[in-house]
Scaffold this motif. Structure first.
Motif, PDB file in Angstrom:
ATOM      1  N   THR A   1     -39.872 -30.130 -16.757  1.00 39.73           N
ATOM      2  CA  THR A   1     -40.863 -31.190 -16.657  1.00 39.73           C
ATOM      3  C   THR A   1     -41.643 -31.160 -17.969  1.00 39.73           C
ATOM      4  N   ASN A   2     -42.655 -32.006 -18.090  1.00 39.29           N
ATOM      5  CA  ASN A   2     -43.404 -32.092 -19.342  1.00 39.29           C
ATOM      6  C   ASN A   2     -44.870 -32.353 -19.072  1.00 39.29           C
ATOM      7  N   CYS A   3     -45.685 -32.007 -20.071  1.00 35.33           N
ATOM      8  CA  CYS A   3     -47.046 -32.537 -20.106  1.00 35.33           C
ATOM      9  C   CYS A   3     -47.334 -32.911 -21.552  1.00 35.33           C
ATOM     10  N   GLY A   4     -48.327 -33.785 -21.717  1.00 28.70           N
ATOM     11  CA  GLY A   4     -48.649 -34.266 -23.052  1.00 28.70           C
ATOM     12  C   GLY A   4     -48.444 -35.767 -23.151  1.00 28.70           C
ATOM     13  N   THR A   5     -48.727 -36.297 -24.336  1.00 28.75           N
ATOM     14  CA  THR A   5     -48.578 -37.740 -24.571  1.00 28.75           C
ATOM     15  C   THR A   5     -47.118 -38.153 -24.456  1.00 28.75           C
ATOM     16  N   ALA A   6     -46.237 -37.241 -24.859  1.00 35.67           N
ATOM     17  CA  ALA A   6     -44.805 -37.522 -24.802  1.00 35.67           C
ATOM     18  C   ALA A   6     -44.094 -36.366 -24.119  1.00 35.67           C
ATOM     19  N   GLY A   7     -42.996 -36.678 -23.463  1.00 37.85           N
ATOM     20  CA  GLY A   7     -42.189 -35.637 -22.821  1.00 37.85           C
ATOM     21  C   GLY A   7     -40.748 -35.752 -23.265  1.00 37.85           C
ATOM     22  N   TRP A   8     -40.094 -34.587 -23.392  1.00 32.75           N
ATOM     23  CA  TRP A   8     -38.684 -34.599 -23.806  1.00 32.75           C
ATOM     24  C   TRP A   8     -37.810 -34.897 -22.587  1.00 32.75           C
TER      25      TRP A   8
ATOM     26  N   PRO B   1     -50.240 -29.887 -30.842  1.00 30.59           N
ATOM     27  CA  PRO B   1     -49.067 -30.462 -30.177  1.00 30.59           C
ATOM     28  C   PRO B   1     -49.432 -31.682 -29.333  1.00 30.59           C
ATOM     29  N   ASP B   2     -48.501 -32.597 -29.197  1.00 26.52           N
ATOM     30  CA  ASP B   2     -48.697 -33.741 -28.296  1.00 26.52           C
ATOM     31  C   ASP B   2     -47.638 -33.748 -27.191  1.00 26.52           C
ATOM     32  N   ALA B   3     -46.794 -32.722 -27.177  1.00 25.78           N
ATOM     33  CA  ALA B   3     -45.731 -32.650 -26.166  1.00 25.78           C
ATOM     34  C   ALA B   3     -45.509 -31.198 -25.776  1.00 25.78           C
ATOM     35  N   CYS B   4     -45.388 -30.965 -24.495  1.00 24.92           N
ATOM     36  CA  CYS B   4     -45.045 -29.617 -24.021  1.00 24.92           C
ATOM     37  C   CYS B   4     -43.940 -29.743 -22.983  1.00 24.92           C
ATOM     38  N   LEU B   5     -42.782 -29.221 -23.350  1.00 23.38           N
ATOM     39  CA  LEU B   5     -41.664 -29.152 -22.412  1.00 23.38           C
ATOM     40  C   LEU B   5     -41.838 -27.884 -21.580  1.00 23.38           C
ATOM     41  N   VAL B   6     -41.771 -28.025 -20.271  1.00 28.08           N
ATOM     42  CA  VAL B   6     -41.898 -26.872 -19.389  1.00 28.08           C
ATOM     43  C   VAL B   6     -40.521 -26.615 -18.783  1.00 28.08           C
ATOM     44  N   ASN B   7     -39.958 -25.462 -19.122  1.00 22.27           N
ATOM     45  CA  ASN B   7     -38.625 -25.094 -18.626  1.00 22.27           C
ATOM     46  C   ASN B   7     -38.761 -24.081 -17.500  1.00 22.27           C
ATOM     47  N   ARG B   8     -37.989 -24.247 -16.456  1.00 20.73           N
ATOM     48  CA  ARG B   8     -37.940 -23.243 -15.395  1.00 20.73           C
ATOM     49  C   ARG B   8     -36.500 -22.741 -15.253  1.00 20.73           C
ATOM     50  N   TYR B   9     -36.337 -21.441 -15.518  1.00 15.64           N
ATOM     51  CA  TYR B   9     -35.024 -20.794 -15.425  1.00 15.64           C
ATOM     52  C   TYR B   9     -34.974 -19.985 -14.141  1.00 15.64           C
TER      53      TYR B   9
END
Ligand code: SIN
Ligand code: FE2
Length: 216
Positions: free
Chosen positions: A65-72, A117-125
């Protein structure tokens, strides 16, 4: 005794250079871990974790998932940054202040001043998940570094070179470790080996990774 203990704790939380412009800050985010995990839970409640599909049609093993102005995001149309969550059509949740503060502090440690930063990708493994060797190159301006925070179960980070065929270092990452790469290392190939099963007191049976970038 408390002071001695703190001092020895600081000494263990050392830094490790991976290449020019790339640094591991061991334990740098340990003190913020509880706040960061709470922020991840809030983000996940608004923009749930999902396994996205690559342009080639494969479902990723890492949930994101993502938070920030933009998400990957990735889908059959390609990799890109999007201002809206494609699942909800709404903007991503804002980048929580503790993440911004940590990104700035970690970037400064590696010599990058003024990283916002304006984008934070949140990875869950979860056990069995992996991320194959890739470059982060969907961002507009490669002068900004990447700040990557590990939480929960340990993982082996792969840190290669500018060419995919370059030798790859295996870097063990644990709860609270932060990796910063930029400058001459900005486009280095990196990945995460298959997560081993385990149980972490802070996250249970998973690892989270926060990757903060200036994307737009
Ligand atoms: C990434 O490259 O997006 C994530 C790296 C990591 O999980 O440590
Ligand atoms: Fe990446």
């Amino acid at each position: 005794m408390q002071d001695l203990f703190d001092l020895s704790g600081e000494a263990q939380a050392g830094t490790e250079s991976l290449a020019e412009g790339a640094l591991v800050l061991h334990g740098f985010a340990v003190k913020q871990a509880t706040a960061l995990l709470a922020a991840i839970a809030e983000v996940g409640a608004v923009a749930p974790f999902r396994r996205m599909v690559t342009p080639g049609g494969y479902e990723m093993s890492v949930a994101m998932t993502n938070c920030g102005t933009a998400g990957w995001v990735t889908d059959r149309k390609g990799y890109r940054y999007a201002r809206l969550d494609p699942e909800s059509g709404k903007p991503w949740p804002a980048l929580p202040p503790p993440l911004l503060a940590l990104a700035d502090a970690a970037a400064v440690m590696a010599g990058y001043v003024g990283f916002v930063p304006d984008a934070c990708l949140v990875n869950r493994y979860e056990p069995g998940a992996r991320l194959s060797l890739h470059q982060d190159r969907d961002e507009a301006d490669y002068r900004h570094p990447i700040v990557s925070v590990s939480l929960g179960l340990p993982a082996t980070f792969q840190f290669g070179g500018l060419k995919r065929s370059d030798p790859v270092k295996k870097v063990p990452l644990r709860h609270g470790d932060v990796v910063v790469w930029g400058g001459p290392s900005r486009l280095v190939h990196h990945g995460v080996l298959t997560l081993k099963d385990g149980e972490h007191p802070a996250t249970g049976r998973c690892r989270f990774n926060l990757t903060m970038r200036k994307a737009l």
